[in-house]
Design an enzyme around this catalytic site. Structure first.
Site, PDB file in Angstrom:
ATOM      1  N   HIS A  86       0.801  -1.238   0.000  1.00  0.00           N
ATOM      2  CA  HIS A  86       0.000   0.000   0.000  1.00  0.00           C
ATOM      3  C   HIS A  86       0.827   1.277   0.000  1.00  0.00           C
ATOM      4  O   HIS A  86       0.277   2.372  -0.091  1.00  0.00           O
ATOM      5  CB  HIS A  86      -1.024  -0.009   1.139  1.00  0.00           C
ATOM      6  CG  HIS A  86      -0.485   0.166   2.516  1.00  0.00           C
ATOM      7  ND1 HIS A  86      -0.637   1.347   3.211  1.00  0.00           N
ATOM      8  CD2 HIS A  86       0.173  -0.667   3.337  1.00  0.00           C
ATOM      9  CE1 HIS A  86      -0.091   1.212   4.409  1.00  0.00           C
ATOM     10  NE2 HIS A  86       0.405  -0.004   4.513  1.00  0.00           N
ATOM     11  N   CYS A 125       0.719   5.095  12.321  1.00  0.00           N
ATOM     12  CA  CYS A 125       0.496   4.137  13.413  1.00  0.00           C
ATOM     13  C   CYS A 125       0.626   4.827  14.765  1.00  0.00           C
ATOM     14  O   CYS A 125       0.061   4.380  15.750  1.00  0.00           O
ATOM     15  CB  CYS A 125       1.502   3.002  13.384  1.00  0.00           C
ATOM     16  SG  CYS A 125       1.976   2.494  11.786  1.00  0.00           S
TER      17      CYS A 125
HETATM   18  N1  PLP Z   1       7.727  -0.249   8.143  1.00  0.00           N
HETATM   19  C1  PLP Z   1       7.655   1.037   7.783  1.00  0.00           C
HETATM   20  C2  PLP Z   1       8.910   1.840   7.670  1.00  0.00           C
HETATM   21  C3  PLP Z   1       6.411   1.623   7.497  1.00  0.00           C
HETATM   22  O1  PLP Z   1       6.353   2.909   7.147  1.00  0.00           O
HETATM   23  C4  PLP Z   1       5.246   0.830   7.625  1.00  0.00           C
HETATM   24  C5  PLP Z   1       3.916   1.418   7.415  1.00  0.00           C
HETATM   25  O2  PLP Z   1       3.603   2.481   7.885  1.00  0.00           O
HETATM   26  C6  PLP Z   1       5.388  -0.521   7.994  1.00  0.00           C
HETATM   27  C7  PLP Z   1       6.643  -1.025   8.253  1.00  0.00           C
HETATM   28  C8  PLP Z   1       4.194  -1.413   8.136  1.00  0.00           C
HETATM   29  O3  PLP Z   1       3.699  -1.797   6.887  1.00  0.00           O
HETATM   30  P1  PLP Z   1       2.189  -2.340   6.744  1.00  0.00           P
HETATM   31  O4  PLP Z   1       1.296  -1.153   6.955  1.00  0.00           O
HETATM   32  O5  PLP Z   1       2.117  -2.883   5.349  1.00  0.00           O
HETATM   33  O6  PLP Z   1       2.016  -3.396   7.774  1.00  0.00           O
END
Ligand code: PLP
Length: 377
Positions: A200, A324
């Site tokens: 995404h 997040c």
């Molecule tokens: N790692 C990083 C650096 C990210 O920016 C994100 C998403 O915000 C993730 C991991 C997690 O990915 P996903 O949303 O596909 O679980």
């Protein structure tokens, strides 16, 4: 609406959606079934695997493991490798600015008796190869350091860091969720054993991602069940998601050469105007080692969340930190690790550009930002 939050997520490219649609109702077979319906789906999964391998320069598509996203790819890399090297030791090295998907996995391992060294960063947000060298111990079983930070956009010196890991015979994982599709990636040039990516962030669907696992790198599955993904990740494949991720990877591969410099120009236009016109604005991170889509600022006398809300009222989608972390209050890890004065840490703003943006939008967003700051200061 002006969408300046492409580091949080991106819309699905229409060409990606078109590639996915047949795999919901028409070609619905389980790729593990041996009949024609299953074979049709399996072919689509293997095509996507090749498209991803091509984007990141993997020697073989067999080195790609499909996951439910970047989070699961990070978790699989970390838990999978430490489980596979149980007899060797219980020490891990990471950085203080990792995404929660890495940080929380490391915290869990600490809880289970592992020791974790969290490397600090310099004023630009970079990890020092010398500090990594000093942190390595005879019982170190994994080094995991992100390629670029999701908040401040700083790109780490991964080839140098991974070379140190290699000299010491330690597997090296990098979370490249923010760089795949934005910067040219070659796993051999980066020298990494494991690399995470997510659909995404590259105009693919949500809930799909992949982990690159170099041939010979020992890793145990952490989601067990069926023998899918050569026993490395159980569970029926998300065929439409995988097809979408493959198409997104192919499009990124074909278009990055033009799109990355265009994004960097938009980013630089934004940074220049904000620094010239917005009171107290300071750029966070590095100007030279920065992803093409990221601009991150701090302001004094204003809360990041209040600024994001004021921008939202003016039709600009931005964020104070990672998606997040939003709503959790306080200062996020990456900004805190930079050692900025406390009054600056509270006033964080991340603006990330993408396919949806042009120069006129950047100029309008700057006006909205100046008005928002005037209201709040
Ligand atoms: N790692 C990083 C650096 C990210 O920016 C994100 C998403 O915000 C993730 C991991 C997690 O990915 P996903 O949303 O596909 O679980």
């Amino acid at each position: 609406m002006i969408y300046l939050d492409h580091a949080a997520t991106t819309p699905v490219d229409k060409r990606v959606l078109d590639a996915m649609l047949p795999y919901f109702c028409d070609c619905f077979g389980n790729p593990s079934s041996i009949h024609c319906c299953g074979r049709q789906s399996r072919e689509a999964v293997e095509t996507a695997r090749e498209q991803i391998a091509t984007l990141i320069g993997a020697a073989s598509p067999a080195e790609i493991v499909f996951t439910s996203g970047g989070t699961e790819a990070d978790n699989l890399a970390i838990f999978g490798t430490v489980c596979a090297s149980k007899g060797k030791g219980r020490h891990i090295v990471t950085s203080k600015i990792e995404h929660g998907a890495v940080k929380q996995a490391c915290k869990k391992l600490e809880h289970d008796g592992y020791e974790v060294t969290y490397l600090g960063v310099d004023g630009e947000g970079r990890v020092s190869p010398k500090e990594l060298e000093a942190a390595i111990r005879p019982d170190t079983v994994l080094i995991t350091i992100m390629h670029a930070n999701n908040e401040i956009g700083t790109v780490q010196p991964i080839p140098e860091l991974a070379r140190i890991a290699k000299l010491n015979g330690i597997p090296f994982h990098t979370d490249a969720v923010q760089t795949v599709g934005k910067l040219p990636i070659c796993v051999d040039a980066l020298n990494v054993d494991l690399l995470s990516l997510s659909g995404h962030k590259i105009y693919g669907p949500k809930g799909i991602g992949a982990l690159y696992v170099r041939k010979g790198c020992r890793m145990l599955p952490f989601q067990t069940g069926g023998e899918q993904e050569r026993g490395r990740r159980g569970g029926t494949h998300n065929v439409p998601g995988i097809v979408g991720l493959g198409m997104a990877a192919a499009l990124a591969d074909a278009e990055m050469e033009d799109e990355a410099p265009r994004l960097a120009r938009l980013r630089d236009r934004l940074i220049k105007q904000v620094l010239e016109r917005a009171p107290t604005a300071q750029l966070t991170g590095s100007m030279t080692h920065r992803t093409p889509h990221n601009a991150h600022f701090t302001f004094v006398g204003v809360q990041g969340d209040a600024l994001v809300a004021a921008l939202d009222r003016r039709g600009v989608c931005a964020s104070a930190g990672s998606a997040c972390h939003s709503g959790m209050g306080g200062v996020s890890g990456a900004v805190a690790a930079l050692g900025l004065p406390p009054e600056r840490q509270e006033g964080s703003l991340r603006l990330t550009v993408g396919k949806l943006n042009d120069e006129a939008q950047i100029d309008q967003a700057v006006v909205a930002l100046l008005e928002s700051l005037r209201d709040l200061l």
